[in-house]
Design a protein around this motif. Structure first.
Motif, mmCIF file in Angstrom:
data_model
loop_
_atom_site.group_PDB
_atom_site.id
_atom_site.type_symbol
_atom_site.label_atom_id
_atom_site.label_comp_id
_atom_site.label_asym_id
_atom_site.label_seq_id
_atom_site.Cartn_x
_atom_site.Cartn_y
_atom_site.Cartn_z
ATOM 1 N N PRO B 219 -2.099 -25.549 -13.766
ATOM 2 C CA PRO B 219 -1.326 -24.820 -14.795
ATOM 3 C C PRO B 219 -1.770 -25.162 -16.220
ATOM 4 C CG PRO B 219 0.002 -26.566 -13.796
ATOM 5 C CD PRO B 219 -1.241 -26.463 -12.981
ATOM 6 N N LEU B 220 -2.268 -26.374 -16.414
ATOM 7 C CA LEU B 220 -2.700 -26.746 -17.776
ATOM 8 C C LEU B 220 -3.914 -25.926 -18.188
ATOM 9 C CD1 LEU B 220 -2.331 -30.643 -17.488
ATOM 10 C CD2 LEU B 220 -0.634 -28.949 -18.243
ATOM 11 N N TRP B 221 -4.768 -25.663 -17.210
ATOM 12 C CA TRP B 221 -5.956 -24.837 -17.488
ATOM 13 C C TRP B 221 -5.528 -23.402 -17.816
ATOM 14 C CZ3 TRP B 221 -8.735 -22.100 -12.961
ATOM 15 C CH2 TRP B 221 -9.776 -21.307 -13.432
ATOM 16 N N ILE B 222 -4.634 -22.865 -16.989
ATOM 17 C CA ILE B 222 -4.194 -21.486 -17.197
ATOM 18 C C ILE B 222 -3.494 -21.360 -18.547
ATOM 19 C CG2 ILE B 222 -2.625 -19.689 -16.325
ATOM 20 C CD1 ILE B 222 -5.175 -20.032 -14.680
ATOM 21 N N ARG B 223 -2.717 -22.408 -18.908
ATOM 22 C CA ARG B 223 -2.036 -22.377 -20.203
ATOM 23 C C ARG B 223 -3.053 -22.338 -21.346
ATOM 24 N NH1 ARG B 223 1.737 -27.277 -21.029
ATOM 25 N NH2 ARG B 223 -0.169 -28.150 -21.871
ATOM 26 N N ASP B 224 -4.100 -23.146 -21.212
ATOM 27 C CA ASP B 224 -5.156 -23.136 -22.226
ATOM 28 C C ASP B 224 -5.868 -21.790 -22.263
ATOM 29 O OD1 ASP B 224 -4.636 -25.657 -22.978
ATOM 30 O OD2 ASP B 224 -6.334 -26.577 -21.928
ATOM 31 N N LEU B 225 -6.049 -21.259 -21.070
ATOM 32 C CA LEU B 225 -6.783 -20.003 -20.940
ATOM 33 C C LEU B 225 -6.056 -18.871 -21.636
ATOM 34 C CD1 LEU B 225 -9.362 -19.416 -19.209
ATOM 35 C CD2 LEU B 225 -7.831 -18.537 -17.452
ATOM 36 N N GLU B 226 -4.743 -18.895 -21.505
ATOM 37 C CA GLU B 226 -3.967 -17.780 -22.021
ATOM 38 C C GLU B 226 -3.399 -18.053 -23.407
ATOM 39 O OE1 GLU B 226 -1.145 -16.935 -18.956
ATOM 40 O OE2 GLU B 226 -2.675 -15.946 -17.735
ATOM 41 N N GLY B 227 -3.631 -19.225 -23.918
ATOM 42 C CA GLY B 227 -3.125 -19.546 -25.244
ATOM 43 C C GLY B 227 -1.752 -20.168 -25.152
ATOM 44 N N PRO B 228 -1.396 -21.013 -26.133
ATOM 45 C CA PRO B 228 -0.139 -21.754 -26.079
ATOM 46 C C PRO B 228 1.090 -20.856 -26.136
ATOM 47 C CG PRO B 228 -1.273 -22.100 -28.180
ATOM 48 C CD PRO B 228 -2.192 -21.328 -27.306
ATOM 49 N N GLN B 229 0.934 -19.651 -26.704
ATOM 50 C CA GLN B 229 2.083 -18.763 -26.833
ATOM 51 C C GLN B 229 2.382 -17.992 -25.552
ATOM 52 O OE1 GLN B 229 3.655 -19.184 -29.629
ATOM 53 N NE2 GLN B 229 1.985 -20.476 -30.333
ATOM 54 N N ALA B 230 1.453 -18.018 -24.658
ATOM 55 C CA ALA B 230 1.605 -17.205 -23.458
ATOM 56 C C ALA B 230 2.749 -17.720 -22.601
ATOM 57 C CB ALA B 230 0.324 -17.230 -22.651
ATOM 58 N N PRO B 231 3.478 -16.817 -21.978
ATOM 59 C CA PRO B 231 4.558 -17.258 -21.085
ATOM 60 C C PRO B 231 3.985 -17.958 -19.864
ATOM 61 C CG PRO B 231 4.204 -14.889 -20.877
ATOM 62 C CD PRO B 231 3.331 -15.367 -21.990
#
Lengths: 334, 265
Positions: B219-231
């Motif tokens: 999930p940390l990778w996906i969060r980085d991938l989608e940007g910090p604002q992403a849900p």
């Protein structure tokens, strides 16, 4: 007696004697005094070698045996049978063999009776390691047990050798000979890996370090074998060949060697006349097989530079693309 | 499937880009040439004839030390270029996601314990902590192999009479790291046998992994991938992930670009 003689000759007196002997055609291994420095070469003048008629074995062979057999390790009993090829090479019970190369006989004298230019020649040819300039037997030894020293001698370290006989396979004359049941492999995987130790002429490296000549050279009653600085030996060989309108072997063979034979008879003729087989090398011209690997080896050496350039080019392009994209995105947002 | 019907995802892809083409090329160039180096290196030992390898179909050449040396050199060219390229390319781009971080060793032990049913995995970034450690370990092994191999090549061609001590060091280090390379390769293969790691295998062949796997385990990778604002991403439907290969479209940016800086994390 032999030990006494070793101790009795100082380096200075040896050099003195050497200087005096130059006139008699014996060039001394000044460069080999400390095993380093300039390399030495040997010359074997076949017009002088007579095979020591009247002796049970030629003087060079006898001297070599006397020098090396005492240091030979005794094989274990029984010798482990290698798996899966159950090949054991045990010469320990045939130490007296002197008509071919064995671990206990690192020089032997071939005989060739030939006719050349209407004359019959009986040629005696001492045979041993040629001490090649770039020996595949040494450079490709997987454990670096075999190495070409700075003084030109190609020397196998019996404490490191596993006896896989790769050196014999790679040697165009198949000079190194195996003694099974001795060496490091006995302490590792004796039936699965290795099969003894390879032995061959080491140019009496230990004697060279002490400022002495190789045993065979010293023992030759006819000064048919000489050792000295490489350039001088090469000049001497050319000179002798010119004088006898003869031929040289070893200068170009296998890419060049540290042993030059000079003969009044062409070596192709001698090659036809000598008895050849295992432990009995021929005298045919030999090309250096490792030449075929040098090109790819050189490309390998260039590979880091290619990777560096490719990495630089790739990253610069990628960073430029990223910047262009960011600029485009910024412009779009504005 | 039920969730997708009740709450349709706007073009939410079922796969996410884990490796770009250039990384796949690097990996496979190193892997294939590394295996070729391993086997041709084995054939530099006097074993192919002894063990009848030469009798195997297509391996008659294995008993010829000079042929296997040429194979070794050819593989080394690819291997070295790929490795140097990898270091320079990603180094200059500051892509350092595979380098170990503080606490990786301790966390690796915890993660390995979970493989045996002890505890639960923490949320991961793109790479697992043990992956980062293994990467450095492999890099050290490869660096030694390359340096000692180049040294030996230099000796073979240009300096057969170079200092024996140096030659012995180069030879024995090369042999030692040859064994370590093999062990590292075995460990690498063993890692993909582990069930939790299996979804990553797809990534190294196609460049993409299942989004639901990535969201669940990385999930940390996906969060980085989608940007910090992403849900927080919702798990993708399992069924949809089986066949369809959609281009990833996470968050605000296009998938390729979104995945670009992910190794920083």
């Amino acid at each position: 007696m032999h030990e006494k003689r070793k101790q009795g000759i100082s380096r200075r007196s040896f050099l003195k004697a050497a200087a005096g002997a130059v006139g008699a055609g014996t060039i001394l291994p000044q460069a080999a005094q400390a095993s380093g420095g300039d390399s030495v070469a040997t010359l074997i003048d076949l017009s002088r070698c007579d095979g020591c008629p009247g002796r049970y074995v030629p003087a060079c062979v006898e001297a070599c045996k006397a020098e090396h057999i005492p240091g030979m390790p005794a094989p274990v009993d029984p010798i482990p049978v290698p798996f899966p090829r159950a090949v054991i090479e045990d010469w320990s019970k045939k130490q007296e063999v002197s008509d071919r190369l064995t671990p206990y006989n690192r020089i032997f004298v071939q005989q060739a009776i030939v006719e050349f230019q209407g004359y019959k020649h009986t040629i005696s040819i001492p045979r041993r390691c040629m001490h090649c300039d770039n020996p595949a037997c040494a450079t490709l030894c997987p454990f670096s047990a075999n190495h070409k020293q700075a003084n030109g001698a190609v020397v196998i370290d019996p404490d490191l050798c596993f006896g896989g006989a790769k050196c014999r396979t790679l040697c165009p004359w198949e000079i190194p000979q195996r003694q099974s049941g001795v060496g490091l492999y006995l302490h590792v995987l004796p039936t699965l890996m290795g099969n003894g130790v390879m032995f061959k002429c080491d140019l009496c490296s230990a004697r060279l370090k002490e400022g002495q000549k190789p045993a065979c050279v010293e023992a030759c009653p006819r000064q048919a074998m000489l050792i000295g600085p490489r350039e001088e030996i090469f000049l001497d060989a050319e000179h002798r060949a010119r004088q006898m309108q003869g031929f040289i072997y070893g200068k170009a063979e296998n890419g060049g060697t540290g042993t030059l034979y000079v003969s009044p008879v062409p070596f192709e003729v001698l090659d036809q006349a000598v008895k050849k087989g295992k432990g009995r090398p021929g005298l045919a011209p030999v090309k250096r097989k490792m030449d075929a690997t040098d090109t790819l080896g050189a490309v390998t050496l260039a590979a880091p530079a290619v990777g560096l350039v490719a990495g630089l080019a790739g990253s610069i392009k990628s960073l430029a693309d990223r910047r262009a994209k960011e600029s485009k995105d910024e412009a779009r947002h504005e | 499937m039920r969730r997708a019907m009740s709450k349709p995802q706007p073009m939410k892809s079922v796969l996410v880009v884990r490796h770009h083409l250039i990384e796949l090329i690097e990996h496979w160039a190193i892997a294939i040439s590394g295996l070729a180096l391993f086997f041709s290196g084995m054939f530099e030992l006097p074993m192919a004839n002894r063990y009848y390898v030469t009798s195997l179909p297509g391996l008659g050449w294995s008993g010829d030390f000079l042929v296997s040396l040429n194979v070794h050199y050819a593989a080394a060219v690819v291997f070295i270029i790929a490795c140097v390229f990898h270091v320079v390319y990603h180094g200059l781009k500051h892509e350092t996601g595979m380098l170990p971080r503080k606490g990786d060793l301790k966390q690796s032990v915890e993660v390995i314990k979970t493989f045996f049913g002890k505890g639960e995995e923490p949320p991961f970034a793109k790479y697992l902590p043990e992956q980062r450690l293994a990467y450095v370990g492999m890099a050290v092994v490869i660096a030694f192999l390359i340096f000692t191999g180049l040294f030996k090549t230099w000796k073979n061609i240009l300096a057969p009479d170079m200092n024996l001590t140096l030659v012995l060091w180069a030879t024995w280090l090369h042999n030692l790291f040859f064994i370590m390379f093999f062990l590292a390769f075995l460990a690498h293969m063993a890692a993909i046998i582990l069930k939790p790691n299996r979804p990553m295998v797809r990534g190294i062949f196609t460049g993409r992994v299942r989004r639901d796997y990535a969201e669940h385990r990385h999930p940390l990778w996906i969060r980085d991938l989608e940007g910090p604002q992403a849900p927080r991403p919702e798990p993708a439907p399992q069924a949809a992930a089986q066949d369809s290969v959609q281009e990833d479209e996470p968050g605000k940016t296009a998938p390729q670009e979104a995945a670009e800086p992910d190794v920083k994390g």
